[in-house]
Motif scaffolding. Structure first.
Motif, PDB file in Angstrom:
ATOM      1  N   ASP A 151      52.026  53.234  53.659  1.00  0.00           N
ATOM      2  CA  ASP A 151      52.230  52.998  52.430  1.00  0.00           C
ATOM      3  C   ASP A 151      53.373  51.830  52.425  1.00  0.00           C
ATOM      4  O   ASP A 151      54.239  52.490  53.203  1.00  0.00           O
ATOM      5  N   PHE A 152      53.690  50.690  52.183  1.00  0.00           N
ATOM      6  CA  PHE A 152      54.229  49.560  52.782  1.00  0.00           C
ATOM      7  C   PHE A 152      55.299  49.249  51.040  1.00  0.00           C
ATOM      8  O   PHE A 152      55.869  48.027  51.286  1.00  0.00           O
ATOM      9  N   ALA A 153      55.414  50.267  50.661  1.00  0.00           N
ATOM     10  CA  ALA A 153      56.175  50.796  49.433  1.00  0.00           C
ATOM     11  C   ALA A 153      57.802  49.841  49.550  1.00  0.00           C
ATOM     12  O   ALA A 153      58.476  49.393  48.987  1.00  0.00           O
ATOM     13  N   ASN A 154      58.738  50.531  50.518  1.00  0.00           N
ATOM     14  CA  ASN A 154      60.496  49.821  51.124  1.00  0.00           C
ATOM     15  C   ASN A 154      59.850  48.807  52.046  1.00  0.00           C
ATOM     16  O   ASN A 154      60.972  47.855  52.020  1.00  0.00           O
ATOM     17  N   GLY A 156      58.205  46.004  49.923  1.00  0.00           N
ATOM     18  CA  GLY A 156      57.027  45.316  49.037  1.00  0.00           C
ATOM     19  C   GLY A 156      58.797  45.190  47.891  1.00  0.00           C
ATOM     20  O   GLY A 156      59.418  46.128  47.399  1.00  0.00           O
ATOM     21  N   GLY A 157      58.423  44.133  47.019  1.00  0.00           N
ATOM     22  CA  GLY A 157      58.717  43.679  45.853  1.00  0.00           C
ATOM     23  C   GLY A 157      58.360  44.322  45.011  1.00  0.00           C
ATOM     24  O   GLY A 157      57.840  45.472  44.704  1.00  0.00           O
ATOM     25  N   PRO A 158      59.064  44.163  43.787  1.00  0.00           N
ATOM     26  CA  PRO A 158      58.565  44.091  42.325  1.00  0.00           C
ATOM     27  C   PRO A 158      56.936  43.986  42.520  1.00  0.00           C
ATOM     28  O   PRO A 158      56.796  42.950  42.332  1.00  0.00           O
ATOM     29  N   LEU A 159      56.085  45.187  41.784  1.00  0.00           N
ATOM     30  CA  LEU A 159      54.845  44.914  41.340  1.00  0.00           C
ATOM     31  C   LEU A 159      54.496  44.660  40.013  1.00  0.00           C
ATOM     32  O   LEU A 159      54.715  44.817  39.335  1.00  0.00           O
ATOM     33  N   GLU A 160      53.595  43.599  39.706  1.00  0.00           N
ATOM     34  CA  GLU A 160      53.225  43.085  38.063  1.00  0.00           C
ATOM     35  C   GLU A 160      52.114  44.198  37.413  1.00  0.00           C
ATOM     36  O   GLU A 160      52.783  44.446  36.673  1.00  0.00           O
ATOM     37  N   ALA A 164      50.487  50.520  40.603  1.00  0.00           N
ATOM     38  CA  ALA A 164      49.773  49.312  41.446  1.00  0.00           C
ATOM     39  C   ALA A 164      49.531  50.967  42.842  1.00  0.00           C
ATOM     40  O   ALA A 164      50.805  51.090  43.232  1.00  0.00           O
ATOM     41  N   SER A 165      48.520  50.780  43.651  1.00  0.00           N
ATOM     42  CA  SER A 165      48.573  50.613  45.258  1.00  0.00           C
ATOM     43  C   SER A 165      50.180  50.435  45.592  1.00  0.00           C
ATOM     44  O   SER A 165      49.526  48.863  46.316  1.00  0.00           O
ATOM     45  N   THR A 166      50.770  50.594  46.763  1.00  0.00           N
ATOM     46  CA  THR A 166      51.351  50.193  47.537  1.00  0.00           C
ATOM     47  C   THR A 166      50.723  50.655  49.085  1.00  0.00           C
ATOM     48  O   THR A 166      51.733  49.899  50.236  1.00  0.00           O
ATOM     49  N   VAL A 167      49.338  50.805  49.138  1.00  0.00           N
ATOM     50  CA  VAL A 167      49.082  51.133  50.247  1.00  0.00           C
ATOM     51  C   VAL A 167      48.453  49.780  50.794  1.00  0.00           C
ATOM     52  O   VAL A 167      47.832  49.348  50.371  1.00  0.00           O
ATOM     53  N   GLY A 188      46.408  40.797  57.937  1.00  0.00           N
ATOM     54  CA  GLY A 188      46.324  42.273  57.243  1.00  0.00           C
ATOM     55  C   GLY A 188      45.211  42.274  55.745  1.00  0.00           C
ATOM     56  O   GLY A 188      44.635  40.991  55.534  1.00  0.00           O
ATOM     57  N   ASN A 189      44.880  42.613  55.258  1.00  0.00           N
ATOM     58  CA  ASN A 189      44.330  42.766  54.306  1.00  0.00           C
ATOM     59  C   ASN A 189      44.473  42.342  52.717  1.00  0.00           C
ATOM     60  O   ASN A 189      43.837  41.376  52.323  1.00  0.00           O
ATOM     61  N   ALA A 190      45.640  42.549  52.746  1.00  0.00           N
ATOM     62  CA  ALA A 190      46.518  42.437  51.481  1.00  0.00           C
ATOM     63  C   ALA A 190      48.284  42.741  51.620  1.00  0.00           C
ATOM     64  O   ALA A 190      48.252  43.247  52.287  1.00  0.00           O
ATOM     65  N   PHE A 191      48.744  42.039  50.782  1.00  0.00           N
ATOM     66  CA  PHE A 191      50.545  42.205  50.958  1.00  0.00           C
ATOM     67  C   PHE A 191      50.515  42.364  49.033  1.00  0.00           C
ATOM     68  O   PHE A 191      50.920  41.445  48.553  1.00  0.00           O
ATOM     69  N   LEU A 192      51.821  43.073  49.603  1.00  0.00           N
ATOM     70  CA  LEU A 192      52.668  43.348  48.574  1.00  0.00           C
ATOM     71  C   LEU A 192      53.387  41.944  48.502  1.00  0.00           C
ATOM     72  O   LEU A 192      53.631  41.196  49.219  1.00  0.00           O
TER      73      LEU A 192
END
Length: 253
Positions: A151-154, A156-160, A164-167, A188-192
């Protein structure tokens, strides 16, 4: 007909890739060039929405058109219409349901660090300067902690969509010294939003001794006392490539 293109651009003069009403963006320039060629308004989709100042070697975009120009015509005609800091590298006809963002399985970003006591005027728009010494060994240990599904919430920036998941899954982080530079490549598969810049910021802080490996563990585990992951400037970041299970997607007449 759906067309996919691999696009390279230098992000310095743009407020990011995605269209904005009152600011220059890469998307606007590409759509303007396509409309100039085909005479039809168009809206393109992209694999990644790079921020202001971020570059790309292998951004993938796609759009629908009623024109039957062959790929070589699109390639040459669009490059003749685009500004010098944007170039179309490859063009393909693809299947109608190809989505450059949703179909992507791996994205590769590179962040360039200039390890020097003196700034580089030549590299100022393509790297971020950090002062030596930097412990590459400690940075690699921190990178290994970030690899895997977390979980990369720390980071990442604000999500649309706030809920939504931050994993995200990080397949690998490679730190390659190259003379005065350290190239940090993250796959990676995707990024925040801003995730890569904050991950590299944490690696820099570990390498300089500002943070400890335990601090990285706390950031990943979202501990209450985890230090804030700082975001490095955009000019060092580049979207290198986007991978798909099948690319170019097979097109049949």
């Amino acid at each position: 007909m759906r067309v996919a293109m691999i696009v390279e651009y230098h992000g310095k003069g743009y407020s990011g890739f995605q269209y904005q009403e009152n600011a220059p963006t890469v998307q606007q320039q590409i759509e303007k060039a396509i409309q100039s060629l085909t005479g039809q308004p168009v809206r393109i989709k992209a694999a990644g929405r790079t921020d202001a100042g971020v570059h790309a070697l292998g951004q993938v975009v796609a759009f629908d058109t009623g024109s039957n120009y062959p790929p070589d015509t699109f390639l040459n005609a669009l490059n003749a219409r685009l500004p010098q800091d944007i170039a179309v590298r490859e063009v393909y006809r693809v299947r109608p349901d190809f989505d450059p963002r949703r179909d992507a399985i791996i994205r590769l970003y590179r962040y360039t660090l200039l390890v020097s006591k003196v700034r580089s005027p030549l590299w100022r728009h393509n790297s971020h300067q950090v002062r030596p010494p930097m412990s590459l060994d400690t940075m690699r240990k921190a990178a290994s902690l970030m690899t895997g599904t977390h979980d990369f919430a720390n980071f990442g920036g604000p999500l649309e969509i706030p809920e939504a998941s931050t994993v995200r899954r990080i397949y690998g982080i490679d730190l390659r010294p190259d003379e005065a530079f350290i190239q940090v490549e993250i796959e990676g598969n995707a990024f925040l939003p801003r995730q890569v810049r904050r991950m590299v910021g944490a690696l820099v802080d570990v390498g300089s001794g500002r943070l400890k490996l335990e601090d990285i563990r706390k950031q990943i585990l979202r501990a209450e006392d985890a230090p804030v992951a700082r975001s490095l400037p955009p000019q060092g970041l580049c979207l290198v490539s986007v991978k798909y299970a099948d690319f170019p997607p097979r097109y049949e007449e």
